[in-house]
Motif scaffolding. Structure first.
Motif, short mmCIF file in Angstrom:
data_model
loop_
_atom_site.label_atom_id
_atom_site.label_comp_id
_atom_site.label_asym_id
_atom_site.label_seq_id
_atom_site.Cartn_x
_atom_site.Cartn_y
_atom_site.Cartn_z
N GLY A 106 0.80 -1.22 0.00
CA GLY A 106 0.00 0.00 0.00
C GLY A 106 0.83 1.26 0.00
O GLY A 106 0.38 2.31 0.44
N LYS A 107 2.06 1.20 -0.52
CA LYS A 107 2.93 2.38 -0.55
C LYS A 107 2.93 3.08 -1.91
O LYS A 107 3.64 4.05 -2.10
N VAL A 108 2.15 2.58 -2.84
CA VAL A 108 2.10 3.16 -4.19
C VAL A 108 0.66 3.55 -4.51
O VAL A 108 -0.26 2.75 -4.34
N PHE A 109 0.49 4.79 -4.98
CA PHE A 109 -0.82 5.31 -5.36
C PHE A 109 -0.75 5.88 -6.76
O PHE A 109 0.25 6.50 -7.14
N ILE A 110 -1.81 5.69 -7.53
CA ILE A 110 -1.95 6.37 -8.82
C ILE A 110 -3.13 7.30 -8.65
O ILE A 110 -4.26 6.86 -8.44
N GLY A 111 -2.84 8.58 -8.72
CA GLY A 111 -3.85 9.58 -8.37
C GLY A 111 -4.10 9.48 -6.88
O GLY A 111 -3.21 9.60 -6.08
N GLY B 296 0.08 -5.28 -10.73
CA GLY B 296 -0.23 -5.69 -12.10
C GLY B 296 -1.02 -4.67 -12.89
O GLY B 296 -1.34 -4.89 -14.06
N ARG B 297 -1.32 -3.52 -12.29
CA ARG B 297 -2.11 -2.50 -12.99
C ARG B 297 -1.29 -1.91 -14.14
O ARG B 297 -0.11 -1.64 -14.00
N ASP B 298 -1.94 -1.70 -15.27
CA ASP B 298 -1.27 -1.04 -16.40
C ASP B 298 -1.10 0.43 -16.10
O ASP B 298 -1.96 1.06 -15.49
N ILE B 299 0.01 0.97 -16.54
CA ILE B 299 0.29 2.40 -16.32
C ILE B 299 0.28 3.11 -17.67
O ILE B 299 0.67 2.53 -18.68
N HIS B 300 -0.19 4.34 -17.68
CA HIS B 300 -0.34 5.09 -18.92
C HIS B 300 0.39 6.43 -18.82
O HIS B 300 0.57 6.98 -17.73
N THR C 102 -0.12 10.32 -12.64
CA THR C 102 0.73 10.72 -11.53
C THR C 102 0.82 9.58 -10.52
O THR C 102 -0.21 9.08 -10.06
N VAL C 103 2.04 9.18 -10.20
CA VAL C 103 2.29 8.07 -9.29
C VAL C 103 2.93 8.61 -8.02
O VAL C 103 3.90 9.37 -8.10
N THR C 104 2.38 8.25 -6.87
CA THR C 104 2.94 8.65 -5.58
C THR C 104 3.50 7.40 -4.91
O THR C 104 2.77 6.41 -4.74
N VAL C 105 4.79 7.44 -4.56
CA VAL C 105 5.47 6.27 -4.01
C VAL C 105 6.15 6.65 -2.70
O VAL C 105 6.86 7.65 -2.64
N ARG C 106 5.94 5.85 -1.68
CA ARG C 106 6.61 6.04 -0.40
C ARG C 106 7.85 5.15 -0.39
O ARG C 106 7.75 3.93 -0.38
N VAL C 107 9.04 5.77 -0.43
CA VAL C 107 10.31 5.06 -0.43
C VAL C 107 11.06 5.50 0.81
O VAL C 107 11.57 6.63 0.87
N GLY C 108 11.11 4.64 1.83
CA GLY C 108 11.75 5.02 3.08
C GLY C 108 10.94 6.10 3.76
O GLY C 108 9.74 5.95 3.99
N VAL C 109 11.58 7.24 4.05
CA VAL C 109 10.87 8.36 4.69
C VAL C 109 10.40 9.39 3.68
O VAL C 109 9.74 10.36 4.03
N VAL C 110 10.75 9.19 2.40
CA VAL C 110 10.41 10.15 1.36
C VAL C 110 9.17 9.68 0.60
O VAL C 110 9.06 8.52 0.22
N THR C 111 8.23 10.59 0.38
CA THR C 111 7.08 10.32 -0.47
C THR C 111 7.32 11.02 -1.79
O THR C 111 7.24 12.25 -1.88
N ARG C 112 7.66 10.24 -2.82
CA ARG C 112 7.98 10.80 -4.13
C ARG C 112 6.73 10.88 -4.99
O ARG C 112 5.90 9.97 -4.99
#
Length: 125
Positions: free
Chosen positions: A29-34, A41-45, A49-59
């Motif tokens: 649950g660390k990756v969000f699209i919108g 397995g979701r296709d990406i287009h 906009t992709v939001t990813v939590r990597v360590g303490v940073v939310t990119r």
């Protein structure tokens, strides 16, 4: 060209070191699209906009292109745009610094020698 899976895209634009790490992050649950949590397995287009939590940073990343396989570090800007605010990277630096200064439980207060070393590290002397 077929749109790639989300975990493969995250791996190919070097957000994660390995594809299993990218898959695990999606499942955790660390990756969000919108605003929606995304499965690996979701296709990406292009344009999403992709939001990813990597360590303490939310990119926050915008999909600009879809690579066929993992790309070199110099080519990453051709496939994604980093929209992460600079304050997020500052927060990560601060967390790293706090981790360096953290003392083990039960060590008590810093000695005079420890305080001098910290002063030299931060340029107080």
């Amino acid at each position: 060209m077929d749109d790639p899976r989300l975990d493969k895209w995250l791996w190919s634009v070097r957000v994660f070191k390995t594809r299993p790490e990218a898959t695990a992050a999606c499942r955790a649950g660390k990756v969000f699209i919108g605003e929606l949590e995304a499965k690996p397995g979701r296709d990406i287009h292009v344009g999403e906009t992709v939001t990813v939590r990597v360590g303490v940073v939310t990119r926050t990343l915008k999909v600009v292109g879809l690579p066929k396989s993992r790309v070199g570090a110099k080519l990453v800007p051709d496939f994604m745009q980093d929209l992460t605010p600079p304050a997020e990277y500052e927060r990560a630096k601060q967390a790293t610094l706090e981790h360096m200064l953290a003392r083990d439980r039960g060590q008590g207060r810093p000695t005079k020698k420890n305080r001098r070393e910290m002063g030299r590290l931060f340029g107080f002397d």
